[in-house]
Design a protein around this motif. Structure first.
Motif, short mmCIF file in Angstrom:
data_model
loop_
_atom_site.label_atom_id
_atom_site.label_comp_id
_atom_site.label_asym_id
_atom_site.label_seq_id
_atom_site.Cartn_x
_atom_site.Cartn_y
_atom_site.Cartn_z
N SER A 211 0.82 -1.20 0.00
CA SER A 211 0.00 0.00 0.00
C SER A 211 0.86 1.26 0.00
O SER A 211 0.57 2.24 -0.69
CB SER A 211 -0.94 -0.01 1.21
OG SER A 211 -1.80 1.09 1.17
N TYR A 215 0.98 4.23 -3.10
CA TYR A 215 0.63 5.64 -2.94
C TYR A 215 1.85 6.53 -2.76
O TYR A 215 1.73 7.70 -2.43
CB TYR A 215 -0.34 5.81 -1.77
CG TYR A 215 -1.67 5.19 -2.06
CD1 TYR A 215 -1.99 3.92 -1.59
CD2 TYR A 215 -2.60 5.85 -2.87
CE1 TYR A 215 -3.20 3.33 -1.90
CE2 TYR A 215 -3.81 5.26 -3.17
CZ TYR A 215 -4.11 4.00 -2.69
OH TYR A 215 -5.30 3.42 -3.00
N ALA A 218 1.70 9.37 -4.98
CA ALA A 218 0.31 9.84 -5.07
C ALA A 218 0.28 11.32 -5.42
O ALA A 218 1.09 12.11 -4.96
CB ALA A 218 -0.41 9.60 -3.76
N VAL A 224 -5.85 10.29 -5.52
CA VAL A 224 -5.51 10.13 -4.10
C VAL A 224 -6.82 10.08 -3.34
O VAL A 224 -7.65 10.96 -3.52
CB VAL A 224 -4.68 11.32 -3.60
CG1 VAL A 224 -4.42 11.20 -2.10
CG2 VAL A 224 -3.38 11.43 -4.36
N PRO A 225 -7.02 9.09 -2.55
CA PRO A 225 -8.28 9.04 -1.79
C PRO A 225 -8.34 10.22 -0.83
O PRO A 225 -7.44 10.43 -0.03
CB PRO A 225 -8.18 7.72 -1.02
CG PRO A 225 -6.74 7.39 -1.00
CD PRO A 225 -6.13 7.97 -2.23
N THR A 226 -9.37 11.03 -0.97
CA THR A 226 -9.44 12.23 -0.16
C THR A 226 -10.18 12.02 1.15
O THR A 226 -10.07 12.81 2.06
CB THR A 226 -10.14 13.37 -0.93
OG1 THR A 226 -11.34 12.86 -1.47
CG2 THR A 226 -9.24 13.90 -2.04
N LYS A 227 -10.93 10.96 1.22
CA LYS A 227 -11.68 10.72 2.45
C LYS A 227 -11.40 9.30 2.91
O LYS A 227 -11.74 8.34 2.22
CB LYS A 227 -13.18 10.85 2.14
CG LYS A 227 -13.88 11.93 2.95
CD LYS A 227 -15.37 11.80 2.67
CE LYS A 227 -16.25 12.82 3.31
NZ LYS A 227 -15.94 14.19 3.25
N ARG A 228 -10.75 9.20 4.02
CA ARG A 228 -10.52 7.85 4.54
C ARG A 228 -10.99 7.82 5.98
O ARG A 228 -10.46 8.51 6.82
CB ARG A 228 -9.02 7.51 4.49
CG ARG A 228 -8.58 6.92 3.18
CD ARG A 228 -9.12 5.54 2.96
NE ARG A 228 -9.23 5.25 1.55
CZ ARG A 228 -9.61 4.08 1.04
NH1 ARG A 228 -9.94 3.10 1.85
NH2 ARG A 228 -9.68 3.90 -0.26
N LEU B 4 -8.35 15.72 6.62
CA LEU B 4 -8.73 14.59 7.47
C LEU B 4 -7.76 14.38 8.62
O LEU B 4 -7.97 13.58 9.50
CB LEU B 4 -8.88 13.30 6.62
CG LEU B 4 -7.66 12.69 5.96
CD1 LEU B 4 -6.93 11.75 6.89
CD2 LEU B 4 -8.08 11.92 4.72
N THR B 15 0.45 8.09 3.20
CA THR B 15 -0.85 7.87 2.56
C THR B 15 -1.21 6.38 2.53
O THR B 15 -2.33 6.00 2.88
CB THR B 15 -0.84 8.40 1.11
OG1 THR B 15 -0.31 9.72 1.12
CG2 THR B 15 -2.23 8.40 0.51
N GLY B 16 -0.26 5.57 2.10
CA GLY B 16 -0.51 4.13 1.99
C GLY B 16 -0.93 3.52 3.31
O GLY B 16 -1.76 2.61 3.38
#
Lengths: 467, 65
Positions: A211, A215, A218, A224-228, B4, B15-16
């Protein structure tokens, strides 16, 4: 002003910093850290952690000196007798530091807080007890938020422990180079295929690494996932999983037990007991009464215990991580808070490391000790490592105000073993030259032959470093 | 990305690492939850074959409130 004495390792967190004033360690809490610190106290989390002896207790400094517009409070945490670093710990010490971190995290979550980081440097040892020292590592937890410290936990704790478990325990030395923890890609490349079946390792190391790689760049490529979000349920699951993963990593088997130790020495039981008594007597002769004792080549702490018996805080150094492990694992209640086992090679002692070469202190910077014990080690240094006796004396003089040292002559069977497969190029290795070398830096207080052996015990007082 | 994280952003979480947490966390959470349900049953079966001594030895557990 406090910022003048800010510690060289404490500058990354805007919530506050450590500073030292007149040899006392303080922590300044900045206004930026006020809300979280107040919640830490008011939620009762601090009290719970102190009650369970998981964190250093502190007192508030009523009238901090000087003025600082950023300052909220100054606290004085309980002092740590001897600062040590993760790269000096044996396997189980790093493992217990990891478990302590997770235990604290679980308690924090129960009080609406979460750890900001998961650095191994947040943990210190008092004797054999790990304790958390970063009072400012807590921030308010908003359920749904991910844990910022997950990556750091895996790199500081899980990865090195797993690699040590599946390859060789010596590998923990890598942490002296990788101060940010062992990178996951390094861990994955070092681990043998069977490590994938280790509890939790597939997720927390292999998949985690994948992972990270995905990224890494990224922003440059793809989305890029903006909401996690990670639910509280998943957060609890994550902690439980990390805990069981760390717990499952087996410590090295200790080759020799306490009872078998005698088989590996050339002492008779009687002579061994005599040496114990002599060491105790010599320690008693040190004036003023020693508060800090370093035992070099302490093995399982057998003789370090004599110093601890007399009320000194004793650091039991040994080059062999398995010996340190054995010492640490010994459940003798008497030494739980007074004896600190650590890995150290006195021919290559810990150096100053980190930013500006100043974040982590060298061994020398953490001394001198009131007493240095050098039992059954001189022949390893002088013959095993070709160190001239005058240089050994100089080394001892730089770390100890007093020295208790056992001279092991060539006639001793252990030295004979060292010389068995090499040419004897040590014409000046004898007791006369030894004493001459020591007397350059020390004055002789006591000298006594250890009956039943060919060895002699000495007590020396440093001419320069006064008590 | 910054929205966030807390306003301090003290530590680079990677990030990962953030992305994978959600997945690993849920899977782990389910596993732990399931294990908590199944283990007592498992122990009951196993205890039929073991002595009281081993049962007592295995009883020690971490208790934080």
């Amino acid at each position: 002003m406090s910022r003048d004495r800010q510690h060289a390792s404490s500058f990354r967190d805007p919530a506050g910093f450590i500073f030292v004033d007149k040899d006392t360690v303080y922590r300044q809490i900045n206004n930026q850290g006020k809300a979280d610190f107040d919640h830490f106290i008011e939620s009762g989390l601090y009290d719970v952690l102190v009650k369970k002896e998981l964190i250093v207790p502190h007192t508030e400094v009523k009238k901090p000196a000087g003025s600082d517009p950023d300052r909220y409070k100054v606290i004085q945490p309980q002092a740590i007798p001897f600062i040590s670093y993760p790269y000096e710990w044996a396997f189980s010490q790093l493992k217990d530091a990891a478990l302590l971190t997770l235990r604290i995290q679980k308690l924090a979550l129960k009080h609406g807080m979460i750890l900001k980081d998961a650095s191994a440097y947040n943990v210190q040892f008092i004797g054999k007890k790990p304790i958390f020292i970063d009072t400012l590592s807590f921030k308010k937890y908003v359920p749904g938020e991910p844990w910022e410290g997950y990556k750091q936990f895996c790199e500081h704790f899980l990865a090195p422990l797993a690699v040590a478990r599946y390859t060789t325990y010596d590998v923990l030395k890598i942490l002296a180079v990788e101060l940010e923890g062992m990178p996951l890609d390094m861990a994955v490349s070092l681990l043998p295929p069977r490590a994938r079946f280790g509890r939790g390792l597939l997720s927390h190391l292999y998949v985690h690494n994948a992972s990270q790689k995905k990224y890494q760049n990224a922003g440059a490529a793809g989305t890029v996932p903006t909401k996690r979000k990670i639910s509280a349920f998943a957060m609890d699951g994550l902690m439980a999983s990390l805990q069981s993963s760390v717990k499952a990593l087996r410590a090295p088997k200790q080759q020799t037990e306490w009872g078998n130790y005698y088989d590996f020495t050339n002492y008779t039981d009687e002579a061994f007991k005599r040496k114990q008594k002599m060491v105790r007597d010599f320690l008693g002769k040190v004036s003023p009464k020693p508060k800090m004792v370093w035992d070099m080549g302490a093995n399982n702490g057998e003789f370090s215990a004599r110093a601890a018996d007399l009320g000194a805080y004793t650091v039991a150094f040994d080059i062999d991580p398995v010996a340190v492990e054995r010492n640490y694992a010994a459940k003798d209640e008497a030494y739980q808070t007074t004896m600190l086992p650590l890995v150290q090679d006195c021919t290559n002692p810990s150096t100053a490391l980190g930013w500006m070469g100043a974040e982590r202190d060298s061994l020398f910077q953490r001394g001198p000790a009131d007493v240095v014990m050098a039992l059954a080690i001189i022949h390893h240094l002088a013959i095993g490592r070709n160190l001239p006796l005058p240089q050994v004396a100089a080394f001892l003089a730089s770390i100890g105000k007093h020295v208790i040292i056992e001279f092991v002559p060539k006639e001793d069977s252990k030295v004979q073993i060292l010389l068995a497969s090499r040419e004897d190029i040590f014409p000046e290795y004898d007791i006369e030259h030894f004493q001459k070398a020591m007397e350059q830096y020390f004055t002789l207080t006591e000298k006594k032959a250890i009956n039943g052996t060919k060895r002699t015990l000495f007590l020396y007082k440093n001419k320069q470093k006064k008590a | 990305m910054h929205s966030l994280l807390n306003q301090f952003g003290y530590l680079d979480p990677g990030t990962g690492s953030i992305v994978i947490q959600a997945v690993v966390g849920v899977v782990a959470g389910v596993t732990v939850f399931a294990r908590r349900r199944i283990t007592p049953v498992f122990y009951k079966i196993r205890n039929l074959f073991s002595s009281q001594k081993t049962r007592d030895a295995k009883a020690g557990k971490d208790n934080d409130e």
